[in-house]
Design a protein around this motif. Structure first.
Motif: not given
Length: 115
Positions: A96-104, A26-34
């Motif tokens: 689980n992952t976090v990108q730009m403060g949003r959890i997925y 999807g719209s991946i820019f910079s995944l923080n934690f996975m």
């Protein structure tokens, strides 16, 4: 929007191994934690293992020495190698992952360990 798809769950005997895989798209820019969480009915979802974008890992005490998390930043994937499985590891495992403060979250994959 980031989509996470898990694979690799199943039934295994105690002492056996399984490998879970999770692919982000999807719209991946910079995944923080996975990471990987797990949940059994009637209990809260709990962290199993997580890895930062720089490779720092964190494990639940209950899985240290048995599980290994590995991340491929180029492919946006995170795997969980689970060895010496115990019946108490039985749960639905969620990526689980976090990108730009949003959890997925992924939709989960069931791991069943028989005694």
């Amino acid at each position: 929007q980031v989509r996470l798809v898990e694979s690799g769950g199943g039934l295994v005997q105690a002492g056996g191994s399984l490998r879970l895989s999770c692919a982000a798209s999807g719209s991946i820019f910079s995944l923080n934690f996975m990471g990987w969480y797990r949940q059994v009915p009637g209990k809260q979802r709990e962290l199993v293992a997580a890895v930062s974008s720089s490779g720092t890992t964190n494990y639940a005490d209950s899985v240290k020495g048995r599980f290994t998390i590995a991340r491929d930043n180029a492919k946006n994937t995170v795997d969980l190698q689970m060895n010496s499985l115990k019946p108490e590891d039985t749960a639905v495992y969620y990526c689980n992952t976090v990108q730009m403060g949003r959890i997925y979250w992924g939709t989960g994959t069931l791991v069943t360990v028989s005694s």
